[in-house]
Enzyme design. Structure first.
Site, mmCIF file in Angstrom:
data_model
loop_
_atom_site.group_PDB
_atom_site.id
_atom_site.type_symbol
_atom_site.label_atom_id
_atom_site.label_comp_id
_atom_site.label_asym_id
_atom_site.label_seq_id
_atom_site.Cartn_x
_atom_site.Cartn_y
_atom_site.Cartn_z
ATOM 1 N N ASN A 103 -4.761 -44.633 -2.070
ATOM 2 C CA ASN A 103 -6.174 -44.231 -2.043
ATOM 3 C C ASN A 103 -6.733 -44.394 -3.449
ATOM 4 O O ASN A 103 -6.446 -43.586 -4.330
ATOM 5 C CB ASN A 103 -6.278 -42.768 -1.576
ATOM 6 C CG ASN A 103 -7.703 -42.249 -1.674
ATOM 7 O OD1 ASN A 103 -8.651 -43.002 -1.885
ATOM 8 N ND2 ASN A 103 -7.867 -40.934 -1.519
ATOM 9 N N TRP A 104 -7.498 -45.458 -3.635
ATOM 10 C CA TRP A 104 -8.001 -45.760 -4.988
ATOM 11 C C TRP A 104 -9.087 -44.791 -5.420
ATOM 12 O O TRP A 104 -9.458 -44.759 -6.585
ATOM 13 C CB TRP A 104 -8.565 -47.179 -5.032
ATOM 14 C CG TRP A 104 -7.569 -48.268 -4.777
ATOM 15 C CD1 TRP A 104 -6.248 -48.136 -4.409
ATOM 16 C CD2 TRP A 104 -7.814 -49.682 -4.885
ATOM 17 N NE1 TRP A 104 -5.673 -49.367 -4.265
ATOM 18 C CE2 TRP A 104 -6.602 -50.336 -4.550
ATOM 19 C CE3 TRP A 104 -8.925 -50.441 -5.212
ATOM 20 C CZ2 TRP A 104 -6.488 -51.727 -4.549
ATOM 21 C CZ3 TRP A 104 -8.813 -51.831 -5.214
ATOM 22 C CH2 TRP A 104 -7.605 -52.457 -4.896
ATOM 23 N N LYS A 105 -9.658 -44.060 -4.483
ATOM 24 C CA LYS A 105 -10.802 -43.186 -4.775
ATOM 25 C C LYS A 105 -11.900 -44.043 -5.423
ATOM 26 O O LYS A 105 -12.015 -45.216 -5.102
ATOM 27 C CB LYS A 105 -10.372 -41.993 -5.618
ATOM 28 C CG LYS A 105 -9.175 -41.272 -4.981
ATOM 29 C CD LYS A 105 -8.853 -39.954 -5.577
ATOM 30 C CE LYS A 105 -7.659 -39.346 -4.845
ATOM 31 N NZ LYS A 105 -7.313 -37.999 -5.293
ATOM 32 N N HIS A 109 -10.677 -36.277 3.732
ATOM 33 C CA HIS A 109 -10.019 -36.046 2.444
ATOM 34 C C HIS A 109 -10.593 -34.781 1.806
ATOM 35 O O HIS A 109 -11.788 -34.510 1.929
ATOM 36 C CB HIS A 109 -10.225 -37.251 1.517
ATOM 37 C CG HIS A 109 -9.335 -37.192 0.313
ATOM 38 N ND1 HIS A 109 -9.637 -36.413 -0.781
ATOM 39 C CD2 HIS A 109 -8.134 -37.772 0.050
ATOM 40 C CE1 HIS A 109 -8.664 -36.535 -1.667
ATOM 41 N NE2 HIS A 109 -7.734 -37.352 -1.192
ATOM 42 N N GLU A 129 -11.458 -34.120 -1.086
ATOM 43 C CA GLU A 129 -12.595 -34.353 -1.990
ATOM 44 C C GLU A 129 -13.897 -34.493 -1.213
ATOM 45 O O GLU A 129 -14.972 -34.132 -1.711
ATOM 46 C CB GLU A 129 -12.314 -35.584 -2.861
ATOM 47 C CG GLU A 129 -11.269 -35.253 -3.939
ATOM 48 C CD GLU A 129 -10.394 -36.416 -4.354
ATOM 49 O OE1 GLU A 129 -10.756 -37.574 -4.098
ATOM 50 O OE2 GLU A 129 -9.321 -36.156 -4.942
ATOM 51 N N GLU A 149 -1.970 -33.115 2.432
ATOM 52 C CA GLU A 149 -2.254 -33.146 0.995
ATOM 53 C C GLU A 149 -2.665 -31.757 0.524
ATOM 54 O O GLU A 149 -3.844 -31.381 0.652
ATOM 55 C CB GLU A 149 -3.398 -34.117 0.704
ATOM 56 C CG GLU A 149 -3.114 -35.553 1.084
ATOM 57 C CD GLU A 149 -3.955 -36.523 0.268
ATOM 58 O OE1 GLU A 149 -3.357 -37.385 -0.381
ATOM 59 O OE2 GLU A 149 -5.189 -36.401 0.250
ATOM 60 N N GLY A 183 -3.838 -34.652 -7.956
ATOM 61 C CA GLY A 183 -4.262 -34.951 -9.331
ATOM 62 C C GLY A 183 -3.809 -33.929 -10.358
ATOM 63 O O GLY A 183 -4.250 -33.962 -11.505
ATOM 64 N N SER A 191 0.108 -35.882 -6.182
ATOM 65 C CA SER A 191 0.939 -36.152 -7.355
ATOM 66 C C SER A 191 2.237 -36.894 -7.026
ATOM 67 O O SER A 191 3.285 -36.638 -7.625
ATOM 68 C CB SER A 191 1.222 -34.857 -8.126
ATOM 69 O OG SER A 191 0.006 -34.300 -8.613
ATOM 70 N N GLY A 204 -2.728 -41.263 -4.865
ATOM 71 C CA GLY A 204 -3.995 -41.436 -5.573
ATOM 72 C C GLY A 204 -3.772 -42.146 -6.897
ATOM 73 O O GLY A 204 -3.613 -43.369 -6.956
ATOM 74 N N GLY A 205 -3.734 -41.376 -7.970
ATOM 75 C CA GLY A 205 -3.662 -41.924 -9.328
ATOM 76 C C GLY A 205 -2.611 -43.009 -9.523
ATOM 77 O O GLY A 205 -2.882 -44.043 -10.153
HETATM 78 P P1 13P Z 1 -2.952 -38.002 -6.573
HETATM 79 O O1 13P Z 1 -1.819 -38.899 -6.122
HETATM 80 O O2 13P Z 1 -3.723 -38.569 -7.720
HETATM 81 O O3 13P Z 1 -2.489 -36.597 -6.768
HETATM 82 O O4 13P Z 1 -4.012 -37.977 -5.350
HETATM 83 C C1 13P Z 1 -3.569 -37.729 -4.070
HETATM 84 C C2 13P Z 1 -4.669 -38.006 -3.129
HETATM 85 O O5 13P Z 1 -5.670 -37.315 -3.090
HETATM 86 C C3 13P Z 1 -4.542 -39.174 -2.245
HETATM 87 O O6 13P Z 1 -5.496 -39.172 -1.241
#
Ligand code: 13P
Length: 263
Positions: A13-15, A105, A107, A175, A181, A221, A242-243
């Site tokens: 997930n590149w966000k 998600h 967010e 999640e 994050g 994470s 994510g990251g």
């Molecule tokens: P991180 O891997 O950056 O913690 O993010 C997880 C995430 O929200 C994937 O959708």
């Protein structure tokens, strides 16, 4: 180890990161990295979830170079078409050979006021257009303290599966919000416990066959250094990353977790 028959799914997930030019360069480099490492393309499914503006470019590249990545979007409108400024229809995504859509998600729940009801409508919108929703659920730190780990994710998943039929193709992503994050992932045991409970919810709502077939991912994470420990758990079938998913070497190593020592 995730059960045979459920292909492990490593989803990035590149966000809101990487424009369409950066996206093309990234996907090429990731593909080269896997090829150079002799990665077996059939071993796992790799998914990339870029921003909407990148989808067409990434789709064209994947198509032209026959890259074995699945394409996903990060959101979808509850509507199919009409006067909804700024919204993206599942119909448009399906035309771009998008296979997956992240729905609910944390967010989006947190910053865009997405309720369980809206998430449910987005699940329906995805399925209507032949897209597989990746249904995200997870508890905040406060939820964890007040209700334990499972209560909120269970309630969110029950709501999201309202009206979904037994033959529907879905993916669930657990999640924990506090792990996203933060650099502080859940322990594999914690994540396994919740994922097993979520599989029971799928069984109750959609039946035993669906529960057996549905992939449940962990997210929060995830890094190259911890992916193998999650993938050893029986109810964890992959990760929503994510990251670490926008760093070529890191995501490449996550995808190749089967080669890590001890797996
Ligand atoms: P991180 O891997 O950056 O913690 O993010 C997880 C995430 O929200 C994937 O959708």
């Amino acid at each position: 180890m995730a059960v045979k028959g459920r292909t492990p799914f490593l989803a990035g997930n590149w966000k809101m990161n990487l424009d369409h030019l950066q996206a093309v360069a990234f996907v090429q480099k990731l593909n080269w990295s896997l090829r150079d490492a002799g990665h077996d393309r059939g071993a796992v499914e790799v998914g990339v979830f870029p921003p909407f503006t990148d989808l067409r470019s990434v789709q064209t590249l994947i198509d032209a170079d026959r890259i074995a990545f699945s394409l996903g979007a990060q959101d979808v409108s509850v509507h199919d078409s009409g006067a909804y400024t700024g919204e993206i229809s599942g119909q448009f995504l399906a035309k771009l050979q998008v296979a997956y859509v992240i729905v609910g998600h944390s967010e989006r729940r947190q910053y865009h006021g997405e309720t369980d009801e809206i998430v449910g409508q987005k699940v329906q919108a995805s399925l209507r257009h032949g897209l597989t929703p990746v249904i995200c659920v997870g508890e905040t730190a406060e939820d964890l303290e007040e209700h334990g780990a499972s209560a909120v994710p269970v309630a969110q998943l029950q709501a999201a599966l309202q009206g979904v039929t037994a033959d529907a193709d879905i993916v669930v992503a657990y999640e924990p919000v506090w792990a996203i994050g933060s650099g502080q992932a859940a322990t594999p045991q914690q994540a396994q416990e919740v994922c097993a409970t979520l599989r029971q919810v799928v069984a109750e709502k959609l039946g035993a066959d669906a529960a057996e077939r549905t992939r449940i991912l962990y997210g929060g994470s995830v890094k190259a250094a911890n992916i193998a420990s999650f993938m050893r758990e029986p109810d964890i079938d992959g990760a929503l990353v994510g990251g670490a998913s926008i760093v070529v070497d890191e995501f490449s190593a996550i995808i190749r977790y089967q080669k890590h020592v001890g797996v």
